[in-house]
Design a protein around this motif. Sequence first.
Motif, PDB file in Angstrom:
ATOM      1  N   GLY A 151     -74.437   5.109  27.343  1.00  0.00           N
ATOM      2  CA  GLY A 151     -75.718   5.304  27.880  1.00  0.00           C
ATOM      3  C   GLY A 151     -75.920   6.834  27.631  1.00  0.00           C
ATOM      4  O   GLY A 151     -76.867   7.334  27.238  1.00  0.00           O
ATOM      5  N   ALA A 152     -74.830   7.622  28.082  1.00  0.00           N
ATOM      6  CA  ALA A 152     -74.970   9.039  27.896  1.00  0.00           C
ATOM      7  C   ALA A 152     -74.876   9.452  26.621  1.00  0.00           C
ATOM      8  O   ALA A 152     -75.807  10.540  26.374  1.00  0.00           O
ATOM      9  CB  ALA A 152     -73.641   9.748  28.626  1.00  0.00           C
ATOM     10  N   LEU A 153     -74.492   9.004  25.592  1.00  0.00           N
ATOM     11  CA  LEU A 153     -74.510   9.420  24.177  1.00  0.00           C
ATOM     12  C   LEU A 153     -75.977   9.019  23.565  1.00  0.00           C
ATOM     13  O   LEU A 153     -76.321   9.813  22.920  1.00  0.00           O
ATOM     14  CB  LEU A 153     -73.461   8.480  23.452  1.00  0.00           C
ATOM     15  N   SER A 154     -76.221   7.801  23.984  1.00  0.00           N
ATOM     16  CA  SER A 154     -77.662   7.418  23.433  1.00  0.00           C
ATOM     17  C   SER A 154     -78.665   8.437  24.078  1.00  0.00           C
ATOM     18  O   SER A 154     -79.649   8.796  23.553  1.00  0.00           O
ATOM     19  CB  SER A 154     -77.990   5.832  23.948  1.00  0.00           C
ATOM     20  N   PHE A 155     -78.579   8.772  25.503  1.00  0.00           N
ATOM     21  CA  PHE A 155     -79.411   9.673  26.137  1.00  0.00           C
ATOM     22  C   PHE A 155     -79.374  10.910  25.457  1.00  0.00           C
ATOM     23  O   PHE A 155     -80.617  11.493  25.124  1.00  0.00           O
ATOM     24  CB  PHE A 155     -78.966   9.678  27.545  1.00  0.00           C
ATOM     25  N   TRP A 187     -90.906  -6.355  23.319  1.00  0.00           N
ATOM     26  CA  TRP A 187     -90.729  -4.939  23.816  1.00  0.00           C
ATOM     27  C   TRP A 187     -89.333  -4.655  23.949  1.00  0.00           C
ATOM     28  O   TRP A 187     -89.028  -3.313  23.764  1.00  0.00           O
ATOM     29  CB  TRP A 187     -91.546  -4.871  25.092  1.00  0.00           C
ATOM     30  N   PHE A 188     -88.295  -5.577  24.194  1.00  0.00           N
ATOM     31  CA  PHE A 188     -86.963  -5.187  24.135  1.00  0.00           C
ATOM     32  C   PHE A 188     -86.547  -4.945  22.902  1.00  0.00           C
ATOM     33  O   PHE A 188     -85.692  -3.912  22.488  1.00  0.00           O
ATOM     34  CB  PHE A 188     -86.231  -6.717  24.575  1.00  0.00           C
ATOM     35  N   ALA A 189     -86.775  -5.546  21.707  1.00  0.00           N
ATOM     36  CA  ALA A 189     -86.707  -5.191  20.483  1.00  0.00           C
ATOM     37  C   ALA A 189     -87.292  -3.861  20.048  1.00  0.00           C
ATOM     38  O   ALA A 189     -86.540  -2.888  19.246  1.00  0.00           O
ATOM     39  CB  ALA A 189     -87.240  -6.114  19.516  1.00  0.00           C
ATOM     40  N   VAL A 190     -88.294  -3.396  20.502  1.00  0.00           N
ATOM     41  CA  VAL A 190     -89.045  -2.115  20.243  1.00  0.00           C
ATOM     42  C   VAL A 190     -88.195  -0.995  20.876  1.00  0.00           C
ATOM     43  O   VAL A 190     -87.784   0.005  20.226  1.00  0.00           O
ATOM     44  CB  VAL A 190     -90.673  -2.054  20.744  1.00  0.00           C
ATOM     45  N   ALA A 191     -87.929  -1.117  22.115  1.00  0.00           N
ATOM     46  CA  ALA A 191     -87.119  -0.067  22.757  1.00  0.00           C
ATOM     47  C   ALA A 191     -85.592  -0.175  22.154  1.00  0.00           C
ATOM     48  O   ALA A 191     -85.216   1.321  21.975  1.00  0.00           O
ATOM     49  CB  ALA A 191     -86.747  -0.434  24.367  1.00  0.00           C
ATOM     50  N   LEU A 192     -84.988  -1.078  21.884  1.00  0.00           N
ATOM     51  CA  LEU A 192     -83.779  -1.166  21.260  1.00  0.00           C
ATOM     52  C   LEU A 192     -83.964  -0.650  20.051  1.00  0.00           C
ATOM     53  O   LEU A 192     -82.926   0.324  19.598  1.00  0.00           O
ATOM     54  CB  LEU A 192     -83.142  -2.616  20.911  1.00  0.00           C
ATOM     55  N   ALA A 193     -84.924  -0.503  18.993  1.00  0.00           N
ATOM     56  CA  ALA A 193     -85.071  -0.112  17.783  1.00  0.00           C
ATOM     57  C   ALA A 193     -85.086   1.646  17.920  1.00  0.00           C
ATOM     58  O   ALA A 193     -84.426   2.329  17.310  1.00  0.00           O
ATOM     59  CB  ALA A 193     -86.307  -0.562  16.961  1.00  0.00           C
ATOM     60  N   ALA A 194     -85.837   2.061  18.908  1.00  0.00           N
ATOM     61  CA  ALA A 194     -86.056   3.292  19.230  1.00  0.00           C
ATOM     62  C   ALA A 194     -84.697   3.991  19.713  1.00  0.00           C
ATOM     63  O   ALA A 194     -84.512   4.995  19.092  1.00  0.00           O
ATOM     64  CB  ALA A 194     -87.347   3.624  20.414  1.00  0.00           C
ATOM     65  N   SER A 195     -83.861   3.502  20.382  1.00  0.00           N
ATOM     66  CA  SER A 195     -82.660   3.895  20.957  1.00  0.00           C
ATOM     67  C   SER A 195     -81.821   3.817  19.837  1.00  0.00           C
ATOM     68  O   SER A 195     -80.829   4.820  19.443  1.00  0.00           O
ATOM     69  CB  SER A 195     -81.977   3.013  22.022  1.00  0.00           C
ATOM     70  N   LEU A 196     -81.768   2.628  18.962  1.00  0.00           N
ATOM     71  CA  LEU A 196     -80.691   2.684  17.666  1.00  0.00           C
ATOM     72  C   LEU A 196     -80.995   3.615  16.727  1.00  0.00           C
ATOM     73  O   LEU A 196     -80.261   4.388  16.100  1.00  0.00           O
ATOM     74  CB  LEU A 196     -80.455   1.207  17.349  1.00  0.00           C
ATOM     75  N   GLY A 197     -82.155   3.649  16.864  1.00  0.00           N
ATOM     76  CA  GLY A 197     -82.846   4.652  15.459  1.00  0.00           C
ATOM     77  C   GLY A 197     -82.272   5.981  15.646  1.00  0.00           C
ATOM     78  O   GLY A 197     -82.159   6.846  14.992  1.00  0.00           O
ATOM     79  N   ALA A 198     -82.546   6.605  16.998  1.00  0.00           N
ATOM     80  CA  ALA A 198     -82.141   7.790  17.241  1.00  0.00           C
ATOM     81  C   ALA A 198     -80.670   8.113  17.089  1.00  0.00           C
ATOM     82  O   ALA A 198     -80.201   9.309  16.567  1.00  0.00           O
ATOM     83  CB  ALA A 198     -82.568   8.187  18.800  1.00  0.00           C
ATOM     84  N   ASN A 199     -79.915   6.862  17.436  1.00  0.00           N
ATOM     85  CA  ASN A 199     -78.557   7.208  17.189  1.00  0.00           C
ATOM     86  C   ASN A 199     -78.092   7.322  15.695  1.00  0.00           C
ATOM     87  O   ASN A 199     -77.246   8.101  15.466  1.00  0.00           O
ATOM     88  CB  ASN A 199     -77.600   5.825  18.004  1.00  0.00           C
ATOM     89  N   VAL A 200     -78.821   6.691  14.984  1.00  0.00           N
ATOM     90  CA  VAL A 200     -78.444   6.591  13.400  1.00  0.00           C
ATOM     91  C   VAL A 200     -79.086   7.967  12.873  1.00  0.00           C
ATOM     92  O   VAL A 200     -78.257   8.516  11.946  1.00  0.00           O
ATOM     93  CB  VAL A 200     -79.072   5.349  12.932  1.00  0.00           C
ATOM     94  N   ALA A 201     -80.033   8.274  13.407  1.00  0.00           N
ATOM     95  CA  ALA A 201     -80.843   9.466  12.683  1.00  0.00           C
ATOM     96  C   ALA A 201     -80.082  10.685  13.143  1.00  0.00           C
ATOM     97  O   ALA A 201     -80.039  11.587  12.107  1.00  0.00           O
ATOM     98  CB  ALA A 201     -82.147   9.682  13.195  1.00  0.00           C
ATOM     99  N   THR A 202     -79.560  10.923  14.099  1.00  0.00           N
ATOM    100  CA  THR A 202     -78.557  12.042  14.559  1.00  0.00           C
ATOM    101  C   THR A 202     -77.056  11.855  14.123  1.00  0.00           C
ATOM    102  O   THR A 202     -76.329  12.890  14.719  1.00  0.00           O
ATOM    103  CB  THR A 202     -78.771  12.173  16.021  1.00  0.00           C
ATOM    104  N   ALA A 203     -76.763  10.953  13.361  1.00  0.00           N
ATOM    105  CA  ALA A 203     -75.292  10.800  12.812  1.00  0.00           C
ATOM    106  C   ALA A 203     -75.303  11.608  11.647  1.00  0.00           C
ATOM    107  O   ALA A 203     -74.207  11.504  10.829  1.00  0.00           O
ATOM    108  CB  ALA A 203     -75.021   9.570  12.748  1.00  0.00           C
ATOM    109  N   GLY A 204     -76.083  12.570  11.141  1.00  0.00           N
ATOM    110  CA  GLY A 204     -75.842  13.360   9.995  1.00  0.00           C
ATOM    111  C   GLY A 204     -76.498  12.933   8.698  1.00  0.00           C
ATOM    112  O   GLY A 204     -76.699  13.346   7.762  1.00  0.00           O
TER     113      GLY A 204
END
Length: 219
Positions: free
Chosen positions: A18-22, A73-90
């Motif tokens: 949770g901290a990393l995703s945040f 709505w669960f898929a929308v929120a999960l896509a937003a969280s997962l997309g941020a994690n992937v986008a900030t991975a370089g």
Amino acid sequence: MTRLVRPDAVLVQAVIAGALSFAHLHDLAAAAGQDGWKAWAYPVSVDLLLVAAWHRLRTLRDVGEPSRSAWSWFAVALAASLGANVATAGLLDLGDVPAWLRILVAGWPALAFLGGTLLVHRPTPRPEPDSEPVQAPLPVVDRATEPGVQDTPVPAQPAFAPAPTPAPPVTAPPALVAHAQKIAADHRARTGSDIDADALRTRLGVPPQMAEAIAAQLA
């Protein structure tokens, strides 16, 4: 006595994830032009929508109702969280964020508000009761002690009442008698005594009259 808090590996893993995703959501929002407190509000909004959708999903499952909207709505929120994690991975240059991503980040508050409102304010159907309510028994009135109520005279019985009609004799089927003979033989072999009518009725599951008739044939 103070209860010691024992560390849980699953809980520790959840806190770290949770901290990393945040942090990833905050970095992406800041790179998309949302500076200051707004960048910190984006991770909170995504996580709250994720938790609200999961809670709504569990509630609808418990009452047996369709849960497609909660899944969406669960898929929308999960896509937003997962997309941020992937986008900030370089894979994304945070110094030059594309315009389409800035539009998505800027439009997220309205989308999250809509999803949270629909999840929270949609009425939850209640499960139907399994059985009908049991009616309370009617009170028994004691006519002898109730004031203002006189006893009703009972009509006199005739001097010579007709004799009751005798019940027809009970006849047991031959197959049931043969099965009872096996039970009686087994009982005699185990206990050394003959089986009585009550025990025979219990073993066969027949009425008392039928058990007595079978016991009389076995005697």
